[in-house]
Design a protein around this motif. Structure first.
Motif, PDB file in Angstrom:
ATOM      1  N   ARG A   1       4.864 -66.935  28.388  1.00 36.66           N
ATOM      2  CA  ARG A   1       6.125 -66.478  27.808  1.00 36.66           C
ATOM      3  C   ARG A   1       5.894 -65.147  27.110  1.00 36.66           C
ATOM      4  NH1 ARG A   1       8.268 -69.967  23.329  1.00 36.66           N
ATOM      5  NH2 ARG A   1       9.143 -68.318  22.059  1.00 36.66           N
ATOM      6  N   LEU A   2       6.673 -64.157  27.464  1.00 31.48           N
ATOM      7  CA  LEU A   2       6.489 -62.801  26.945  1.00 31.48           C
ATOM      8  C   LEU A   2       7.568 -62.487  25.911  1.00 31.48           C
ATOM      9  CD1 LEU A   2       4.941 -60.134  27.136  1.00 31.48           C
ATOM     10  CD2 LEU A   2       6.448 -59.496  29.033  1.00 31.48           C
ATOM     11  N   VAL A   3       7.124 -62.098  24.719  1.00 30.35           N
ATOM     12  CA  VAL A   3       8.040 -61.771  23.628  1.00 30.35           C
ATOM     13  C   VAL A   3       7.743 -60.358  23.148  1.00 30.35           C
ATOM     14  CG1 VAL A   3       8.756 -62.346  21.270  1.00 30.35           C
ATOM     15  CG2 VAL A   3       8.253 -64.175  22.903  1.00 30.35           C
ATOM     16  N   VAL A   4       8.809 -59.564  22.957  1.00 30.83           N
ATOM     17  CA  VAL A   4       8.668 -58.187  22.498  1.00 30.83           C
ATOM     18  C   VAL A   4       9.292 -58.072  21.113  1.00 30.83           C
ATOM     19  CG1 VAL A   4       9.135 -55.762  22.989  1.00 30.83           C
ATOM     20  CG2 VAL A   4       8.854 -57.388  24.867  1.00 30.83           C
ATOM     21  N   ARG A   5       8.536 -57.465  20.197  1.00 32.59           N
ATOM     22  CA  ARG A   5       9.027 -57.232  18.839  1.00 32.59           C
ATOM     23  C   ARG A   5       9.047 -55.730  18.588  1.00 32.59           C
ATOM     24  NH1 ARG A   5       8.619 -61.371  15.200  1.00 32.59           N
ATOM     25  NH2 ARG A   5       7.931 -59.976  13.539  1.00 32.59           N
ATOM     26  N   GLY A   6      10.244 -55.203  18.285  1.00 31.39           N
ATOM     27  CA  GLY A   6      10.379 -53.772  18.056  1.00 31.39           C
ATOM     28  C   GLY A   6      10.967 -53.070  19.256  1.00 31.39           C
ATOM     29  N   ARG A   7      11.249 -51.780  19.093  1.00 28.74           N
ATOM     30  CA  ARG A   7      11.884 -50.994  20.151  1.00 28.74           C
ATOM     31  C   ARG A   7      10.960 -49.861  20.594  1.00 28.74           C
ATOM     32  NH1 ARG A   7      17.324 -51.816  20.937  1.00 28.74           N
ATOM     33  NH2 ARG A   7      18.447 -52.967  19.330  1.00 28.74           N
ATOM     34  N   LEU A   8      10.895 -49.675  21.886  1.00 24.84           N
ATOM     35  CA  LEU A   8      10.128 -48.567  22.439  1.00 24.84           C
ATOM     36  C   LEU A   8      10.998 -47.313  22.495  1.00 24.84           C
ATOM     37  CD1 LEU A   8       8.318 -50.375  25.350  1.00 24.84           C
ATOM     38  CD2 LEU A   8       7.176 -49.080  23.557  1.00 24.84           C
ATOM     39  N   PRO A   9      10.392 -46.139  22.365  1.00 16.99           N
ATOM     40  CA  PRO A   9      11.174 -44.905  22.505  1.00 16.99           C
ATOM     41  C   PRO A   9      11.671 -44.753  23.936  1.00 16.99           C
ATOM     42  CG  PRO A   9       8.826 -44.426  22.410  1.00 16.99           C
ATOM     43  CD  PRO A   9       8.969 -45.884  22.091  1.00 16.99           C
ATOM     44  N   ARG A  10      12.796 -44.110  24.096  1.00 13.98           N
ATOM     45  CA  ARG A  10      13.383 -43.954  25.426  1.00 13.98           C
ATOM     46  C   ARG A  10      12.738 -42.813  26.209  1.00 13.98           C
ATOM     47  NH1 ARG A  10      18.171 -46.713  26.095  1.00 13.98           N
ATOM     48  NH2 ARG A  10      19.036 -47.680  24.225  1.00 13.98           N
ATOM     49  N   ARG A  11      12.060 -41.910  25.499  1.00 12.95           N
ATOM     50  CA  ARG A  11      11.498 -40.744  26.172  1.00 12.95           C
ATOM     51  C   ARG A  11       9.996 -40.895  26.350  1.00 12.95           C
ATOM     52  NH1 ARG A  11      14.773 -35.891  22.976  1.00 12.95           N
ATOM     53  NH2 ARG A  11      16.883 -36.638  23.473  1.00 12.95           N
ATOM     54  N   ARG A  12       9.374 -39.814  26.756  1.00 12.51           N
ATOM     55  CA  ARG A  12       7.932 -39.793  27.001  1.00 12.51           C
ATOM     56  C   ARG A  12       7.161 -40.201  25.757  1.00 12.51           C
ATOM     57  NH1 ARG A  12       5.924 -33.601  26.324  1.00 12.51           N
ATOM     58  NH2 ARG A  12       6.973 -33.194  24.359  1.00 12.51           N
ATOM     59  N   ALA A  13       6.024 -40.847  25.960  1.00 10.93           N
ATOM     60  CA  ALA A  13       5.177 -41.265  24.845  1.00 10.93           C
ATOM     61  C   ALA A  13       3.830 -41.703  25.396  1.00 10.93           C
ATOM     62  CB  ALA A  13       5.823 -42.393  24.048  1.00 10.93           C
ATOM     63  N   LEU A  14       2.813 -41.581  24.565  1.00 11.82           N
ATOM     64  CA  LEU A  14       1.511 -42.144  24.881  1.00 11.82           C
ATOM     65  C   LEU A  14       1.455 -43.512  24.223  1.00 11.82           C
ATOM     66  CD1 LEU A  14      -1.352 -41.696  26.107  1.00 11.82           C
ATOM     67  CD2 LEU A  14      -2.054 -40.914  23.830  1.00 11.82           C
ATOM     68  N   LEU A  15       1.438 -44.559  25.033  1.00 12.73           N
ATOM     69  CA  LEU A  15       1.397 -45.924  24.533  1.00 12.73           C
ATOM     70  C   LEU A  15      -0.058 -46.361  24.442  1.00 12.73           C
ATOM     71  CD1 LEU A  15       4.194 -47.389  26.845  1.00 12.73           C
ATOM     72  CD2 LEU A  15       4.468 -46.269  24.632  1.00 12.73           C
ATOM     73  N   VAL A  16      -0.494 -46.788  23.268  1.00 11.27           N
ATOM     74  CA  VAL A  16      -1.888 -47.198  23.076  1.00 11.27           C
ATOM     75  C   VAL A  16      -1.889 -48.634  22.557  1.00 11.27           C
ATOM     76  CG1 VAL A  16      -2.722 -44.856  22.700  1.00 11.27           C
ATOM     77  CG2 VAL A  16      -1.969 -46.199  20.747  1.00 11.27           C
ATOM     78  N   ALA A  17      -2.739 -49.477  23.132  1.00 16.10           N
ATOM     79  CA  ALA A  17      -2.735 -50.895  22.790  1.00 16.10           C
ATOM     80  C   ALA A  17      -4.155 -51.421  22.679  1.00 16.10           C
ATOM     81  CB  ALA A  17      -1.973 -51.698  23.845  1.00 16.10           C
ATOM     82  N   ASN A  18      -4.300 -52.492  21.898  1.00 18.95           N
ATOM     83  CA  ASN A  18      -5.570 -53.219  21.895  1.00 18.95           C
ATOM     84  C   ASN A  18      -5.725 -53.938  23.225  1.00 18.95           C
ATOM     85  OD1 ASN A  18      -3.317 -54.887  20.877  1.00 18.95           O
ATOM     86  ND2 ASN A  18      -4.855 -56.494  20.758  1.00 18.95           N
ATOM     87  N   HIS A  19      -6.957 -54.314  23.549  1.00 18.96           N
ATOM     88  CA  HIS A  19      -7.230 -54.870  24.875  1.00 18.96           C
ATOM     89  C   HIS A  19      -7.917 -56.223  24.726  1.00 18.96           C
ATOM     90  CE1 HIS A  19      -7.240 -54.757  29.072  1.00 18.96           C
ATOM     91  NE2 HIS A  19      -8.232 -53.921  29.330  1.00 18.96           N
ATOM     92  N   VAL A  20      -7.238 -57.275  25.162  1.00 20.54           N
ATOM     93  CA  VAL A  20      -7.740 -58.640  25.053  1.00 20.54           C
ATOM     94  C   VAL A  20      -8.013 -59.234  26.427  1.00 20.54           C
ATOM     95  CG1 VAL A  20      -7.241 -60.975  24.217  1.00 20.54           C
ATOM     96  CG2 VAL A  20      -6.488 -58.989  22.895  1.00 20.54           C
ATOM     97  N   SER A  21      -7.091 -58.991  27.356  1.00 20.57           N
ATOM     98  CA  SER A  21      -7.117 -59.712  28.631  1.00 20.57           C
ATOM     99  C   SER A  21      -6.565 -58.843  29.746  1.00 20.57           C
ATOM    100  CB  SER A  21      -6.280 -60.988  28.498  1.00 20.57           C
ATOM    101  OG  SER A  21      -6.069 -61.615  29.739  1.00 20.57           O
ATOM    102  N   TRP A  22      -6.812 -59.244  30.976  1.00 27.76           N
ATOM    103  CA  TRP A  22      -6.169 -58.613  32.123  1.00 27.76           C
ATOM    104  C   TRP A  22      -4.664 -58.819  32.075  1.00 27.76           C
ATOM    105  CZ3 TRP A  22      -3.836 -62.551  34.820  1.00 27.76           C
ATOM    106  CH2 TRP A  22      -4.371 -63.835  34.638  1.00 27.76           C
ATOM    107  N   LEU A  23      -4.203 -59.826  31.334  1.00 25.03           N
ATOM    108  CA  LEU A  23      -2.770 -60.038  31.153  1.00 25.03           C
ATOM    109  C   LEU A  23      -2.106 -58.893  30.394  1.00 25.03           C
ATOM    110  CD1 LEU A  23      -2.540 -63.843  30.269  1.00 25.03           C
ATOM    111  CD2 LEU A  23      -1.454 -62.716  32.220  1.00 25.03           C
ATOM    112  N   ASP A  24      -2.893 -58.141  29.630  1.00 25.74           N
ATOM    113  CA  ASP A  24      -2.333 -57.019  28.866  1.00 25.74           C
ATOM    114  C   ASP A  24      -1.627 -56.026  29.784  1.00 25.74           C
ATOM    115  OD1 ASP A  24      -3.692 -58.279  26.818  1.00 25.74           O
ATOM    116  OD2 ASP A  24      -5.298 -56.790  26.718  1.00 25.74           O
ATOM    117  N   VAL A  25      -2.177 -55.832  30.972  1.00 25.74           N
ATOM    118  CA  VAL A  25      -1.583 -54.882  31.917  1.00 25.74           C
ATOM    119  C   VAL A  25      -0.180 -55.346  32.318  1.00 25.74           C
ATOM    120  CG1 VAL A  25      -1.805 -53.824  34.191  1.00 25.74           C
ATOM    121  CG2 VAL A  25      -3.839 -54.175  32.764  1.00 25.74           C
ATOM    122  N   LEU A  26      -0.025 -56.647  32.588  1.00 28.95           N
ATOM    123  CA  LEU A  26       1.303 -57.181  32.901  1.00 28.95           C
ATOM    124  C   LEU A  26       2.247 -56.985  31.726  1.00 28.95           C
ATOM    125  CD1 LEU A  26       0.538 -60.564  34.739  1.00 28.95           C
ATOM    126  CD2 LEU A  26       1.280 -58.396  35.753  1.00 28.95           C
TER     127      LEU A  26
END
Length: 293
Positions: free
Chosen positions: A79-104
């Protein structure tokens, strides 16, 4: 150990970070088999999608990628839950890395161009889909090529594209910061945001049990681990929730120090988000959506 190996990030996490066999509630064998069949079906669909993607306009391409990622996560019982809003324009998205599921998770939330290790190109089906989606590949065995990769990321940002990267360069179990040293975010890719004048949006990825609200390391994919073993844990997991928390965007000034920018993003991901805390102790989010609903 060669100099090449010393340059590559290494995780301090290991088997001790993972749940013991039978330590987490599981689903019956029939459910696991059904999930595996559904996953194989989505991989075949992804191969067909890889053929079509280059022919689609940008908006339709992003929608197709996002839809495929969401349905694939659902096929795995996640189950995928999103908290917060992403910008509508270009951005560099940086995330911590736990699993191959992170890519999905990233593709479902913000179908961006990914930065991935070169080895992904050779993966069956997934490598084909990654190439069709415009993934930027980096050869971790050739650090001299890194400036070229940073330049390609900057060009994509200037062109108005969102680019997603896991700047830790390897996976961590996600249970705590004990095996993750400070300074885990490699600063090189942040130079692309500085050069392009693009915002940096830190994403906090966490996994928890829906029934207890407790964080879980079951989906973690550690460096020395076999992918099949990690996949089996995910297929067997019950009530697994993948949360993506979008933190406040960082807007680098011209000539900003990429190392300071990396440290600020790392702090936002690992210290300022409550995504991995039990649900009962979290304050209500200003905006939250359950993509499995």
């Amino acid at each position: 150990m060669s100099r090449r190996d010393l340059w590559r990030p290494a995780s301090g996490c290991g088997p001790h970070c993972l749940p013991p066999p039978g330590g987490t509630p599981g689903v019956p064998a029939a459910r696991r088999a059904a999930r595996l069949v559904a996953l194989l079906g989505m991989l075949v669909l992804g191969a067909g999608l890889a053929v079509v993607l280059p022919l689609l306009p940008a908006a339709e391409r992003r929608a197709a990628l996002g839809g495929w990622a969401r349905v694939t996560a659902r096929a795995l019982g996640v189950r995928l839950v999103v908290r917060g809003r992403l910008p509508r324009r270009r951005a560099l998205l940086v995330a911590n890395h736990v699993s191959w599921l992170d890519v999905l998770a990233v593709l479902a939330v913000a179908p961006a161009r990914l930065v991935a290790k070169r080895e992904v190109r050779g993966w069956p089906l997934l490598g084909w889909l990654a190439r069709a989606a415009g993934t930027l590949f980096v050869d971790r065995a050739r650090p001299r090529d890194l400036p070229t990769t940073v330049g390609r990321v900057a060009d994509a940002l200037r062109a108005g594209r969102a680019v997603a990267v896991f700047p830790e360069g390897t996976t961590w179990c996600g249970a705590a910061t004990g095996c993750r040293p400070a300074g885990g975010f490699r600063p090189a890719v942040f130079q692309a945001a500085v050069d392009a004048g693009a915002p940096v949006v830190p994403l906090r990825i966490g996994y928890r049990d829906a029934l207890t609200g407790d964080a879980t390391t079951a989906p973690a994919f550690l460096g020395a681990e076999n992918l099949w073993r990690s996949l089996r844990r995910v297929l067997a997991s019950r009530d697994l929730v993948l949360t993506v928390a979008v933190t406040t965007a960082l807007h680098p000034a011209p000539g900003a120090d990429r190392r300071m920018l990396a440290r600020a993003a790392e702090s936002a991901v690992h210290l300022c988000s409550a995504a991995a805390q039990p649900a009962a102790r979290r304050a209500p989010a200003a905006w939250e959506v359950d993509l499995a609903a």
